[in-house]
Write an enzyme that holds these catalytic residues in place. Structure first.
Site, mmCIF file in Angstrom:
data_model
loop_
_atom_site.group_PDB
_atom_site.id
_atom_site.type_symbol
_atom_site.label_atom_id
_atom_site.label_comp_id
_atom_site.label_asym_id
_atom_site.label_seq_id
_atom_site.Cartn_x
_atom_site.Cartn_y
_atom_site.Cartn_z
ATOM 1 N N ASP A 243 -5.712 -0.608 -1.429
ATOM 2 C CA ASP A 243 -4.717 0.541 -0.925
ATOM 3 C C ASP A 243 -5.689 1.816 -0.680
ATOM 4 O O ASP A 243 -5.329 2.938 -0.484
ATOM 5 C CB ASP A 243 -3.605 0.901 -1.738
ATOM 6 C CG ASP A 243 -2.701 -0.059 -1.508
ATOM 7 O OD1 ASP A 243 -2.655 -0.756 -0.633
ATOM 8 O OD2 ASP A 243 -1.547 -0.071 -2.689
ATOM 9 N N LYS B 38 1.962 7.221 -2.932
ATOM 10 C CA LYS B 38 2.408 6.756 -1.738
ATOM 11 C C LYS B 38 3.875 5.845 -1.925
ATOM 12 O O LYS B 38 3.898 5.329 -2.940
ATOM 13 C CB LYS B 38 1.367 5.785 -0.943
ATOM 14 C CG LYS B 38 1.021 4.791 -1.878
ATOM 15 C CD LYS B 38 1.661 3.441 -1.666
ATOM 16 C CE LYS B 38 1.362 2.332 -2.345
ATOM 17 N NZ LYS B 38 2.181 1.057 -2.686
HETATM 18 O O1 C5P Z 1 -6.756 -5.001 -3.493
HETATM 19 P P1 C5P Z 1 -6.115 -4.495 -4.859
HETATM 20 O O2 C5P Z 1 -7.265 -4.654 -6.156
HETATM 21 O O3 C5P Z 1 -5.223 -3.576 -4.957
HETATM 22 O O4 C5P Z 1 -5.240 -5.890 -5.248
HETATM 23 C C1 C5P Z 1 -5.018 -6.148 -6.473
HETATM 24 C C2 C5P Z 1 -4.503 -7.794 -6.203
HETATM 25 O O5 C5P Z 1 -3.292 -7.849 -5.454
HETATM 26 C C3 C5P Z 1 -5.368 -8.974 -5.799
HETATM 27 O O6 C5P Z 1 -6.165 -9.319 -6.503
HETATM 28 C C4 C5P Z 1 -4.356 -9.844 -5.131
HETATM 29 O O7 C5P Z 1 -4.143 -10.778 -6.327
HETATM 30 C C5 C5P Z 1 -3.371 -9.118 -4.571
HETATM 31 N N1 C5P Z 1 -3.444 -8.788 -3.131
HETATM 32 C C6 C5P Z 1 -3.086 -9.696 -2.359
HETATM 33 N N2 C5P Z 1 -3.208 -9.261 -1.141
HETATM 34 C C7 C5P Z 1 -3.291 -8.146 -0.500
HETATM 35 C C8 C5P Z 1 -3.400 -7.026 -1.667
HETATM 36 C C9 C5P Z 1 -3.559 -7.476 -2.921
HETATM 37 O O8 C5P Z 1 -2.882 -10.780 -2.791
HETATM 38 N N3 C5P Z 1 -3.181 -7.776 0.920
#
Ligand code: C5P
Length: 278
Positions: free
Chosen positions: A136, A11
């Protein structure tokens, strides 16, 4: 079934706005994402007497840390069913790139297992598991473009913009997503770098993560500026938390020529890919 293969697409974020930091540590987002059907990891399922997992890229974890394995575990837990498949992941999408590869792999794995077992999980259950695996992941459960809010897991289907040709350019280093978000609030713009929204095909291309990521990785700011000076490029933007930059190409421009020039003038080790948005 003996063997079947799913394609898990990458993406790009056409816009990514951070609305603020939340109490749970995540950031509240409003982002418009499109898939790149021509750039996809391959996930092969082979019937087996037990579950096993392998990945052709040795720099990707092939143990319980891999999002494919996490998806399998969540599926087993939710359904009580065994996942007796040898799952083989062929990485085509670079990781640490902001292209959603790991999230897409997880979503495809959930959809694949559910299909193989005759749909024991309802859409809502899959959606909840997906959101628990990563912000995501739910986006990749559905086809097409979507506007994603919350921490990224709330999906509203969006009209897909007319497909346009892009060029992706990525240096050898990756950017850890948590690092990009953590730096966001205190980060400053680098003078002379273009951060303002760029009008392209009726969309305002913008990414609030450019500020923290460019501050830490100046090369990415340089790469974006370099692209924006070229007549054959209409717009350029950081993909998610990086380290890929995408360029929207003007009609008739030659991605091979741009790649050659970028590798010659900026970094001979740049990874590139060109194709259409979905
Ligand atoms: O949700 P995901 O595991 O992809 O997110 C990885 C990291 O990115 C989270 O642990 C957080 O530190 C950061 N993040 C965030 N806000 C979001 C998505 C991700 O702070 N909306």
């Amino acid at each position: 079934m003996n063997s079947f293969t799913l394609h898990a697409p990458a993406k790009i974020n056409l816009s990514l706005r951070i609305l603020g930091k939340r109490d749970d540590g995540f950031h509240e987002l409003d982002t418009l994402m499109v898939k790149l059907p021509g750039l996809a990891d391959e996930i092969q399922f082979d019937a087996s007497h037990e579950f096993s997992f392998g990945c052709d890229d040795p720099s990707v974890p092939s143990d319980e840390h891999n999002l494919v394995v996490k998806a399998v575990r969540q599926f087993q837990e939710a359904t009580g069913l065994p996942a007796n498949y040898r799952i083989t992941l062929r990485k085509i999408i670079p990781h640490g790139a902001g292209l959603g590869g790991g999230s897409s792999d997880a979503a495809s794995t959930l959809l694949g297992l559910n299909r193989l077992h005759g749909s024991p999980l309802a859409k809502q259950e899959i959606q909840e598991i997906a959101a628990s695996l990563g912000s995501d992941v739910p986006f990749f459960l559905l086809p097409g473009a979507a506007r994603c809010t919350g921490r990224g897991e709330k999906i509203t289907a969006a009209p897909s913009p007319e497909p346009f040709r892009i060029l992706l350019l990525k240096p050898a280093f990756g950017v850890p997503t948590p690092d990009a978000y953590r730096r966001w609030i205190q980060s400053q713009e680098i003078p002379g770098i273009h951060y303002a929204p760029q009008e392209f095909a009726g969309i305002q291309l913008t990414n609030d993560l450019e500020r923290p990521v460019f501050e830490k990785h100046r090369f990415l700011a340089e790469l974006k500026q370099w692209l924006l000076t070229r007549d054959d490029i209409a717009a350029a933007l950081l993909c998610g938390s990086g380290s890929t930059i995408f360029a929207a190409l003007r009609n008739g421009s030659d991605p091979k020529q741009i790649t050659k020039a970028a590798q010659h003038e900026l970094d001979p080790g740049l990874w590139t890919w060109s194709g259409l948005t979905g």
